[in-house]
Motif scaffolding. Structure first.
Motif, PDB file in Angstrom:
ATOM      1  N   HIS A   1      91.069  17.760 -15.832  1.00 17.46           N
ATOM      2  CA  HIS A   1      91.511  16.766 -14.867  1.00 17.46           C
ATOM      3  C   HIS A   1      90.526  16.700 -13.710  1.00 17.46           C
ATOM      4  CE1 HIS A   1      93.189  20.588 -13.420  1.00 17.46           C
ATOM      5  NE2 HIS A   1      93.117  20.080 -12.198  1.00 17.46           N
ATOM      6  N   VAL A   2      90.504  15.535 -13.050  1.00 16.95           N
ATOM      7  CA  VAL A   2      89.732  15.355 -11.824  1.00 16.95           C
ATOM      8  C   VAL A   2      90.599  14.607 -10.823  1.00 16.95           C
ATOM      9  CG1 VAL A   2      87.489  15.331 -13.000  1.00 16.95           C
ATOM     10  CG2 VAL A   2      88.682  13.171 -12.579  1.00 16.95           C
ATOM     11  N   PHE A   3      90.291  14.788  -9.550  1.00 19.53           N
ATOM     12  CA  PHE A   3      90.961  14.062  -8.484  1.00 19.53           C
ATOM     13  C   PHE A   3      90.009  12.986  -7.983  1.00 19.53           C
ATOM     14  CE2 PHE A   3      92.611  18.442  -8.301  1.00 19.53           C
ATOM     15  CZ  PHE A   3      93.959  18.182  -8.531  1.00 19.53           C
ATOM     16  N   LEU A   4      90.478  11.753  -7.886  1.00 17.06           N
ATOM     17  CA  LEU A   4      89.619  10.697  -7.389  1.00 17.06           C
ATOM     18  C   LEU A   4      90.236  10.007  -6.186  1.00 17.06           C
ATOM     19  CD1 LEU A   4      89.828   7.412  -9.428  1.00 17.06           C
ATOM     20  CD2 LEU A   4      91.175   9.371 -10.113  1.00 17.06           C
ATOM     21  N   ASN A   5      89.358   9.602  -5.283  1.00 17.75           N
ATOM     22  CA  ASN A   5      89.707   8.941  -4.031  1.00 17.75           C
ATOM     23  C   ASN A   5      90.390   9.905  -3.062  1.00 17.75           C
ATOM     24  OD1 ASN A   5      89.623   6.600  -2.371  1.00 17.75           O
ATOM     25  ND2 ASN A   5      91.811   6.290  -2.697  1.00 17.75           N
ATOM     26  N   ARG A   6      91.557  10.450  -3.439  1.00 15.02           N
ATOM     27  CA  ARG A   6      92.226  11.429  -2.592  1.00 15.02           C
ATOM     28  C   ARG A   6      91.811  12.831  -3.039  1.00 15.02           C
ATOM     29  NH1 ARG A   6      98.481   9.282  -1.890  1.00 15.02           N
ATOM     30  NH2 ARG A   6      97.976   7.217  -1.059  1.00 15.02           N
TER      31      ARG A   6
ATOM     32  N   SER B   1      89.317  22.255  -4.569  1.00 13.10           N
ATOM     33  CA  SER B   1      89.566  22.192  -6.010  1.00 13.10           C
ATOM     34  C   SER B   1      88.273  22.205  -6.818  1.00 13.10           C
ATOM     35  CB  SER B   1      90.367  20.933  -6.357  1.00 13.10           C
ATOM     36  OG  SER B   1      89.591  19.757  -6.159  1.00 13.10           O
ATOM     37  N   GLY B   2      87.183  21.717  -6.218  1.00 11.70           N
ATOM     38  CA  GLY B   2      85.920  21.667  -6.940  1.00 11.70           C
ATOM     39  C   GLY B   2      85.899  20.657  -8.069  1.00 11.70           C
ATOM     40  N   ARG B   3      86.773  19.639  -8.000  1.00 11.69           N
ATOM     41  CA  ARG B   3      86.817  18.623  -9.050  1.00 11.69           C
ATOM     42  C   ARG B   3      87.201  17.265  -8.448  1.00 11.69           C
ATOM     43  NH1 ARG B   3      89.176  20.273 -13.494  1.00 11.69           N
ATOM     44  NH2 ARG B   3      88.980  22.505 -13.085  1.00 11.69           N
ATOM     45  N   ASN B   4      86.642  16.989  -7.256  1.00 17.04           N
ATOM     46  CA  ASN B   4      86.940  15.738  -6.552  1.00 17.04           C
ATOM     47  C   ASN B   4      85.845  14.707  -6.789  1.00 17.04           C
ATOM     48  OD1 ASN B   4      89.284  16.834  -5.151  1.00 17.04           O
ATOM     49  ND2 ASN B   4      87.810  18.007  -3.933  1.00 17.04           N
TER      50      ASN B   4
ATOM     51  N   PRO C   1     104.029  18.060  -6.202  1.00 18.84           N
ATOM     52  CA  PRO C   1     104.374  19.030  -7.263  1.00 18.84           C
ATOM     53  C   PRO C   1     103.383  19.050  -8.409  1.00 18.84           C
ATOM     54  CG  PRO C   1     105.863  17.133  -7.289  1.00 18.84           C
ATOM     55  CD  PRO C   1     105.091  17.049  -6.013  1.00 18.84           C
ATOM     56  N   LEU C   2     102.638  17.969  -8.598  1.00 18.04           N
ATOM     57  CA  LEU C   2     101.672  17.926  -9.684  1.00 18.04           C
ATOM     58  C   LEU C   2     100.581  18.974  -9.509  1.00 18.04           C
ATOM     59  CD1 LEU C   2     100.640  16.580 -12.253  1.00 18.04           C
ATOM     60  CD2 LEU C   2      99.475  14.890 -10.818  1.00 18.04           C
ATOM     61  N   LEU C   3     100.249  19.319  -8.261  1.00 18.28           N
ATOM     62  CA  LEU C   3      99.184  20.291  -8.029  1.00 18.28           C
ATOM     63  C   LEU C   3      99.547  21.647  -8.621  1.00 18.28           C
ATOM     64  CD1 LEU C   3      98.203  19.396  -4.352  1.00 18.28           C
ATOM     65  CD2 LEU C   3      97.300  18.481  -6.505  1.00 18.28           C
ATOM     66  N   ASP C   4     100.807  22.060  -8.493  1.00 22.54           N
ATOM     67  CA  ASP C   4     101.244  23.321  -9.098  1.00 22.54           C
ATOM     68  C   ASP C   4     101.248  23.235 -10.613  1.00 22.54           C
ATOM     69  OD1 ASP C   4     101.596  24.578  -6.658  1.00 22.54           O
ATOM     70  OD2 ASP C   4     103.687  23.948  -6.468  1.00 22.54           O
ATOM     71  N   VAL C   5     101.645  22.083 -11.128  1.00 21.05           N
ATOM     72  CA  VAL C   5     101.660  21.895 -12.586  1.00 21.05           C
ATOM     73  C   VAL C   5     100.254  22.054 -13.152  1.00 21.05           C
ATOM     74  CG1 VAL C   5     102.083  20.237 -14.444  1.00 21.05           C
ATOM     75  CG2 VAL C   5     103.702  20.415 -12.546  1.00 21.05           C
ATOM     76  N   LEU C   6      99.268  21.462 -12.484  1.00 21.75           N
ATOM     77  CA  LEU C   6      97.902  21.498 -12.993  1.00 21.75           C
ATOM     78  C   LEU C   6      97.310  22.902 -12.939  1.00 21.75           C
ATOM     79  CD1 LEU C   6      96.538  18.176 -11.480  1.00 21.75           C
ATOM     80  CD2 LEU C   6      97.106  18.634 -13.863  1.00 21.75           C
ATOM     81  N   LEU C   7      97.761  23.723 -11.997  1.00 17.52           N
ATOM     82  CA  LEU C   7      97.289  25.104 -11.937  1.00 17.52           C
ATOM     83  C   LEU C   7      97.688  25.884 -13.180  1.00 17.52           C
ATOM     84  CD1 LEU C   7      98.000  26.081  -8.206  1.00 17.52           C
ATOM     85  CD2 LEU C   7      95.766  25.745  -9.295  1.00 17.52           C
TER      86      LEU C   7
END
Length: 346
Positions: free
Chosen positions: A149-154, A159-162, A137-143
């Motif tokens: 924000h960035v995504f790390l490891n996973r 998203s263009g922010r890994n 659910p966090l993915l919808d919240v961040l939209l």
């Protein structure tokens, strides 16, 4: 020995400026909703500068705007992988003048509970998300949120922010080591389906097993826990009753915790490590060298991954374009006593 200077406190600034401590705090943290005269604001700042007052990052994080605080969300504090990642993130954040807050993403926890309060109240400047998974659910919240924000490891595809590492290098390093020892039947314990680094690691394992011409390369999935590793290795080995040889002579796990559980389950099945089954774990911590036998692992740049994620997030906070980052990855084999040539080999 010269006497150390005493650091100015907020109460000192308030007293010299003739205002309350609460007013001084809000002025110095840039709160524009505070009803004070411009000359009062100016006086507070002048006193703070004269005294050399520097707001403590922890207090600033609790006060609101301009916090210089980052929040890191990890899937499980019990997972040893995230111990090293968190240390790297914390140290780099501190070096850059940021406070690093840590939250655990329990199963079933709503994303709003994890971060929305922090974001809405302006208590963090950016988010480091290490627990992204399909349908989270966090993915919808961040939209819907403007917070950097960035995504790390996973990674989150597209998203263009890994911020990631080349996890395939771990599978290749583990398989090359086992193949060099003479193993032709190697099993892999993957993580839960849908987790990007686990899927990438599994695909690399299967691809490299074909390249090496292994006779068998079965895969079983399990949680990144001791219990997950134990259940998966039992699925790989099946019944070994009556002296029947196991279908594989070596196992490569997707996490250190899985390897610990797998080793216990192998012993419960009456098998010896490494005489009957060799074991290689992914990622390395000091505890690996104190197991019985000491566990061979593949060390990955997890500390560097945490640091790189903070660098990318702080750059985004400061207005730089966001993009995917792959940390230079050198997988290091930490050879210990859990691997040996297969029984009966020459």
């Amino acid at each position: 020995m010269p006497e150390q200077p005493v650091r100015a406190r907020l109460v000192d600034v308030a007293r010299e400026a003739g205002v309350s401590k609460a007013t001084a705090s809000k002025v110095l943290n840039g709160r524009q909703d505070l009803s004070v005269r411009p000359e009062t604001r100016r006086r507070v700042h002048e006193v703070a500068e004269a005294l050399g007052y520097r707001p403590h990052s922890g207090a600033r994080a609790l006060a609101g705007a301009g916090t210089h605080a980052l929040a890191l969300l990890v899937p499980a504090l019990a997972n040893p992988t995230y111990v090293t990642i968190t240390r790297g993130a914390y140290q780099r954040a501190r070096d850059l003048g940021y406070l690093s807050l840590l939250a655990e993403d329990f199963d079933g926890q709503e994303a709003d509970e994890a971060f929305n309060d922090l974001v809405r109240d302006g208590r963090v400047d950016g988010l480091l998300i290490a627990s992204a998974r399909p349908g989270h659910p966090l993915l919808d919240v961040l939209l819907r949120s403007p917070v950097p924000h960035v995504f790390l490891n996973r990674a989150v595809r597209g998203s263009g922010r890994n911020v990631t590492i080349d996890v395939a290098r771990s599978s290749i390093t583990a398989l090359d080591h086992l193949h060099d020892l003479g193993h032709q039947a190697v099993g892999h314990i993957a993580g839960p389906p849908g987790i990007s680094p686990s899927e990438d690691r599994k695909e690399a394992f299967l691809r490299h097993a074909r390249e090496l011409g292994l006779s068998a390369a079965p895969v079983a999935s399990g949680d990144f826990t001791e219990e997950g590793g134990a259940a998966a290795v039992r699925a790989l080995l099946g019944s070994t009753a009556g002296g029947r040889r196991p279908p594989v002579t070596a196992v490569y796990t997707s996490s250190l915790a899985q390897a610990i559980g797998a080793m216990a389950a192998i012993r419960d099945l009456g098998l010896r490590i490494p005489e009957d089954i060799s074991v290689v774990g992914n990622d390395d911590l000091p505890i690996a060298g104190h197991l019985s036998p000491p566990l061979t692992t593949v060390a990955m740049p997890l500390y560097e991954l945490g640091a790189a994620a903070v660098d990318a997030l702080v750059a985004a906070i400061e207005g730089s374009p966001v993009g995917d980052v792959v940390v230079p990855t050198e997988a290091r084999l930490m050879r210990r006593g859990s691997t040996a040539p297969p029984r009966g080999s020459t």
